[in-house]
Design an enzyme around this catalytic site. Structure first.
Site, PDB file in Angstrom:
ATOM      1  N   PHE A 165       0.833  -1.215   0.000  1.00 46.29           N
ATOM      2  CA  PHE A 165       0.000   0.000   0.000  1.00 46.29           C
ATOM      3  C   PHE A 165       0.860   1.254   0.000  1.00 46.29           C
ATOM      4  CE2 PHE A 165      -2.802   3.152   2.190  1.00 46.29           C
ATOM      5  CZ  PHE A 165      -3.875   3.106   1.319  1.00 46.29           C
ATOM      6  N   LYS A 189       4.532   8.410  -8.099  1.00 48.89           N
ATOM      7  CA  LYS A 189       5.832   9.075  -7.947  1.00 48.89           C
ATOM      8  C   LYS A 189       6.965   8.047  -7.999  1.00 48.89           C
ATOM      9  CE  LYS A 189       3.989  13.141  -6.339  1.00 48.89           C
ATOM     10  NZ  LYS A 189       2.802  12.873  -7.196  1.00 48.89           N
ATOM     11  N   GLY A 190       6.628   6.815  -8.315  1.00 46.81           N
ATOM     12  CA  GLY A 190       7.662   5.776  -8.388  1.00 46.81           C
ATOM     13  C   GLY A 190       7.880   5.029  -7.075  1.00 46.81           C
ATOM     14  N   PHE A 191       7.163   5.417  -6.021  1.00 41.50           N
ATOM     15  CA  PHE A 191       7.371   4.757  -4.723  1.00 41.50           C
ATOM     16  C   PHE A 191       6.935   3.295  -4.740  1.00 41.50           C
ATOM     17  CE2 PHE A 191       6.960   9.218  -2.965  1.00 41.50           C
ATOM     18  CZ  PHE A 191       8.297   9.319  -2.642  1.00 41.50           C
ATOM     19  N   GLY A 192       5.823   3.013  -5.396  1.00 36.47           N
ATOM     20  CA  GLY A 192       5.329   1.643  -5.459  1.00 36.47           C
ATOM     21  C   GLY A 192       6.332   0.728  -6.153  1.00 36.47           C
ATOM     22  N   ASN A 218      -9.488  -4.124  -9.666  1.00 41.36           N
ATOM     23  CA  ASN A 218      -8.461  -3.097  -9.527  1.00 41.36           C
ATOM     24  C   ASN A 218      -7.500  -3.070 -10.719  1.00 41.36           C
ATOM     25  OD1 ASN A 218      -6.739  -1.168  -8.551  1.00 41.36           O
ATOM     26  ND2 ASN A 218      -6.513  -2.089  -6.522  1.00 41.36           N
ATOM     27  N   TYR A 256       1.190  -4.510 -11.443  1.00 41.84           N
ATOM     28  CA  TYR A 256       1.835  -5.791 -11.163  1.00 41.84           C
ATOM     29  C   TYR A 256       2.298  -6.471 -12.451  1.00 41.84           C
ATOM     30  CZ  TYR A 256       0.123  -5.441  -6.317  1.00 41.84           C
ATOM     31  OH  TYR A 256      -0.114  -5.054  -5.022  1.00 41.84           O
TER      32      TYR A 256
END
Lengths: 226, 226
Positions: free
Chosen positions: A152, A160-163, A190, A197
């Site tokens: 999450f 922002k590229g965090f995931g 989703n 993914y």
């Protein structure tokens, strides 16, 4: 051109131009934050009625010998700050700098403020997201696999590229440790998460359904004399 | 009316009229049988190309300290015999007698013959099926859950109540130990299995997909510098 100076929004923390971030392993004082993140995750999935865990059960699962037979759960957090994080040569945390195109306002920053522990220059460190996973035996593979339990990123920190960074950090760890796979569930509706993914290399099984026996249906077996 | 005496079919073991059975926990000498059962399970699901485990990895996962960080995997077996099993007062195995309407022929009996260890009167003990499960942390519940990894009854022993008995034994254990849920995957096309699980009280999530990152897609992260 005058630089816009950082502003403290009455509605939370505003980041201008730059955001410093790092990924680190969760510590026990983070448990209340983990629970709030988990609550937001369940709200996002519209399944708040299914959330039966709490701070105490999370602490037990992550840190407590109450369930010594459970595999250790690893939780990685993303922290953000307007100031750089101190670097330590032996530190296994991973940090990076993000250039912002427009100011980013974290309206819930106070709820996710990190308890000060090593960020000496500035107390303004906030949690932006987390991933939680644990090792499992698998009948499919020669080596164990990871099951990803939660993933999450808080809404204002998305795109922002965090995931990608957080997922890659977990996947690198799995690959380096010789794990054979990372498995997880995602909601069918989703599209955004499924697309993300797939972009990360995941395959989606079309022919598996997820089943569970819980609550009263499981309790019914308690006095089962077979 | 003459009773039909037991016959030893050249194609395997034939059971007439009665079958004695028990459920017990797997021991290390059962590993080759577990692997054969697993192979049959993968054949049944037409996914033999996905089976990368082997006797050695099963032994590691079930008995070996090669992966001490892994939760213990519990495997329960169903054994069958034409003769009653010896009863021991302190034995936690569960046994029962099945009346057969017609002779049951186990054509693969030799492959599943149990290595003699306590069945003093008769060597003819065979393995009919198994279930494998392990405890997991869950973000949904206050207590841990079981993940059911494999559940399989060999073809000739189906529709005799063995599946219900084996599943109930696991579910009783989960309920008595205070576990919050048992979770597992089932194939979408397998109406017979889905019907069985629903009958046992399971709920099927329609909106979850099963994802995985494995093989080259996972290895690609090994040198990931984030």
């Amino acid at each position: 051109m005058a630089l816009i100076s950082p502003i403290s929004s009455p509605n939370g923390k505003t980041f201008n131009q730059k955001l410093f971030s790092r990924i680190r392993v969760v510590i026990e004082s983070d448990v209340p934050h983990i629970y709030k993140l988990m609550q937001q995750l369940f709200v996002y999935h519209d399944i708040t009625h299914l959330l039966k865990s709490n701070e105490s059960s999370i602490a037990s699962g992550l840190f407590n010998p109450k369930y010594p037979h459970l595999s250790p759960v690893t939780t990685l957090l993303i922290e953000v700050s307007a100031n750089p994080f101190p670097s330590c040569p032996n530190d296994k945390t991973s940090s990076k700098e993000v250039d912002l195109n427009m100011p980013l306002i974290d309206e819930e920053s106070e709820q996710f403020r990190v308890v000060k522990y090593d960020h000496v220059d500035d107390d303004d460190v906030f949690i932006a997201g987390y991933v939680m996973f644990y090792p499992c035996f698998s009948s499919f593979f020669e080596n164990p696999v990871f099951h990803m339990e939660n993933f999450f990123i808080r809404e204002c920190y998305r795109k922002k590229g965090f995931g990608k960074w957080l997922f890659s950090t977990m996947a690198s760890e799995a690959a380096r440790m010789g794990f054979s796979s990372i498995d997880w569930y995602a909601s069918d509706w989703n599209e955004s998460a499924l697309g993300f993914y797939k972009h990360m290399g995941a395959t989606i099984s079309d022919d598996f359904r997820v089943l569970s026996l819980a609550g009263k249906a499981l309790e019914a077996f308690e006095d089962d004399s077979n």
